[in-house]
Design an enzyme around this catalytic site. Structure first.
Site, PDB file in Angstrom:
ATOM      1  N   THR A 187      67.421 -34.760 101.070  1.00  0.00           N
ATOM      2  CA  THR A 187      66.015 -34.227 100.946  1.00  0.00           C
ATOM      3  C   THR A 187      65.002 -35.079 100.320  1.00  0.00           C
ATOM      4  O   THR A 187      65.432 -36.354 100.069  1.00  0.00           O
ATOM      5  CB  THR A 187      66.217 -33.107  99.826  1.00  0.00           C
ATOM      6  OG1 THR A 187      66.070 -33.705  98.533  1.00  0.00           O
ATOM      7  CG2 THR A 187      67.390 -32.468 100.280  1.00  0.00           C
TER       8      THR A 187
ATOM      9  N   ASN B 209      58.604 -15.990  97.241  1.00  0.00           N
ATOM     10  CA  ASN B 209      59.339 -16.180  96.090  1.00  0.00           C
ATOM     11  C   ASN B 209      60.685 -15.889  96.165  1.00  0.00           C
ATOM     12  O   ASN B 209      60.976 -14.803  96.792  1.00  0.00           O
ATOM     13  CB  ASN B 209      58.756 -15.532  94.777  1.00  0.00           C
ATOM     14  CG  ASN B 209      59.394 -15.930  93.626  1.00  0.00           C
ATOM     15  OD1 ASN B 209      60.333 -16.468  93.481  1.00  0.00           O
ATOM     16  ND2 ASN B 209      58.612 -15.787  92.535  1.00  0.00           N
TER      17      ASN B 209
ATOM     18  N   ASP C 278      64.237 -26.618  90.586  1.00  0.00           N
ATOM     19  CA  ASP C 278      63.700 -27.099  89.303  1.00  0.00           C
ATOM     20  C   ASP C 278      64.550 -26.777  88.088  1.00  0.00           C
ATOM     21  O   ASP C 278      65.285 -25.520  88.119  1.00  0.00           O
ATOM     22  CB  ASP C 278      62.352 -26.286  88.985  1.00  0.00           C
ATOM     23  CG  ASP C 278      61.317 -26.382  90.199  1.00  0.00           C
ATOM     24  OD1 ASP C 278      61.244 -27.856  90.443  1.00  0.00           O
ATOM     25  OD2 ASP C 278      60.498 -25.722  90.690  1.00  0.00           O
TER      26      ASP C 278
HETATM   27  C1  LIG Z   1      61.873 -30.118  92.801  1.00  0.00           C
HETATM   28  S1  LIG Z   1      61.400 -29.200  94.384  1.00  0.00           S
HETATM   29  C2  LIG Z   1      62.807 -29.692  95.525  1.00  0.00           C
HETATM   30  C3  LIG Z   1      62.061 -29.571  96.686  1.00  0.00           C
HETATM   31  C4  LIG Z   1      63.164 -29.823  97.931  1.00  0.00           C
HETATM   32  N1  LIG Z   1      64.257 -29.025  97.844  1.00  0.00           N
HETATM   33  C5  LIG Z   1      63.939 -31.187  97.936  1.00  0.00           C
HETATM   34  O1  LIG Z   1      65.077 -31.430  97.578  1.00  0.00           O
HETATM   35  O2  LIG Z   1      63.033 -32.375  98.080  1.00  0.00           O
HETATM   36  C6  LIG Z   1      61.592 -27.647  94.061  1.00  0.00           C
HETATM   37  C7  LIG Z   1      60.811 -26.683  94.884  1.00  0.00           C
HETATM   38  O3  LIG Z   1      61.307 -25.327  94.726  1.00  0.00           O
HETATM   39  C8  LIG Z   1      60.402 -24.435  94.848  1.00  0.00           C
HETATM   40  N2  LIG Z   1      60.562 -23.222  94.008  1.00  0.00           N
HETATM   41  C9  LIG Z   1      60.727 -23.304  92.615  1.00  0.00           C
HETATM   42  N3  LIG Z   1      61.361 -21.958  92.293  1.00  0.00           N
HETATM   43  C10 LIG Z   1      61.087 -21.266  93.590  1.00  0.00           C
HETATM   44  C11 LIG Z   1      61.328 -19.691  93.864  1.00  0.00           C
HETATM   45  N4  LIG Z   1      61.736 -18.799  93.024  1.00  0.00           N
HETATM   46  N5  LIG Z   1      61.068 -19.627  95.163  1.00  0.00           N
HETATM   47  C12 LIG Z   1      60.679 -20.297  96.157  1.00  0.00           C
HETATM   48  N6  LIG Z   1      60.536 -21.720  95.872  1.00  0.00           N
HETATM   49  C13 LIG Z   1      60.608 -22.172  94.613  1.00  0.00           C
HETATM   50  C14 LIG Z   1      59.161 -25.342  94.199  1.00  0.00           C
HETATM   51  O4  LIG Z   1      57.956 -24.886  94.450  1.00  0.00           O
HETATM   52  C15 LIG Z   1      59.289 -26.748  94.527  1.00  0.00           C
HETATM   53  O5  LIG Z   1      58.683 -26.925  95.606  1.00  0.00           O
END
Ligand SMILES: C[S@@+](CC[C@H](N)C(=O)[O-])C[C@H]1O[C@@H](n2cnc3c(N)ncnc32)[C@H](O)[C@@H]1O
Length: 211
Positions: free
Chosen positions: A191, A96, A118
């Site tokens: 991405t 995380n 997100d």
């Molecule tokens: C909407 S996706 C975007 C993925 C990638 N960066 C892209 O642009 O294709 C957001 C990703 O962030 C991860 N994520 C969200 N909060 C996080 C956190 N606190 N620590 C690590 N990963 C996180 C989610 O699991 C998800 O896979």
């Protein structure tokens, strides 16, 4: 991100410790021991399926990249990319982003990338946004002096919120684009989310800020 549960994901991650760092806390303050060089470290928080870090690592062999992803069932897709690419300068962490300080000491990191984070649109979830002031403070604790955050998203609300959050925190804006794909920015690496949303006609917002 909608997730399909992959019960085999944990085992697969454990089978590739050379790509998904099993005990990242052991390298806190000493990442050169893992990469076996003193190159700068750039991290992406919320790396998803890993295209960005893998392609950035290919394009910039003098930088070490670490993709940080919370979800096992997502990071396995990034792992597949790393297995195929066989690059020495990119690794993954299945953790995380809230725990960054456990893994990085002050000045371990030169740059933080946030791509299509997100949006958490409800006010009561504001603290979960990766550009909330609590995260800006966390990044400051692991970045070099004048370290940078590079952020892109298709979500206008999150972008507006983030610009205000950066400004309130006292960060300096180095670059901003309200339509990245029609701007003069060179060397953009798309991405997975960027490809999906730009193909639907969404403009991509991008900025670089500096502490
Ligand atoms: C909407 S996706 C975007 C993925 C990638 N960066 C892209 O642009 O294709 C957001 C990703 O962030 C991860 N994520 C969200 N909060 C996080 C956190 N606190 N620590 C690590 N990963 C996180 C989610 O699991 C998800 O896979």
């Amino acid at each position: 991100m909608r997730l399909r549960h992959k019960p085999w994901a944990r085992e697969k991650i454990e089978n590739y410790p050379q790509y998904v760092i099993p005990n990242p806390e052991q390298f806190r303050g000493n990442w050169s021991a893992l990469f076996e060089n003193n190159q700068p470290i750039h991290i992406e928080v919320g790396t998803g399926k890993g295209r960005f870090v893998t392609e950035m690592a290919k394009a910039n062999p003098d930088i070490n990249y670490i993709g940080i992803e919370l979800q096992e069932s997502v990071i396995v897709a990034a792992l597949d990319r790393l297995i195929e690419a066989e690059l020495p300068n990119v690794k993954l962490m299945n953790t995380n982003g809230e725990d960054l300080q456990k893994f990085f000491a002050r000045a371990d990191v030169e740059r933080v990338y946030l791509n299509f984070s997100d949006p958490w649109p409800k006010n009561r979830h504001e603290k979960r946004r990766l550009t909330h002031e609590s995260f800006l403070s966390l990044y400051e604790k692991i970045l070099i002096k004048h370290g940078e955050i590079h952020f892109k998203t298709d979500n206008r609300g999150l972008f507006e919120y983030s610009l205000v959050s950066f400004s309130k925190y006292g960060l300096r804006l180095k670059y901003v684009s309200l339509d990245l794909h029609n701007s003069d920015f060179e060397g953009n690496i798309m991405t997975e989310y960027e490809e999906k949303f730009s193909s639907k006609g969404h403009p991509i917002y991008r900025c670089e800020v500096k502490y």
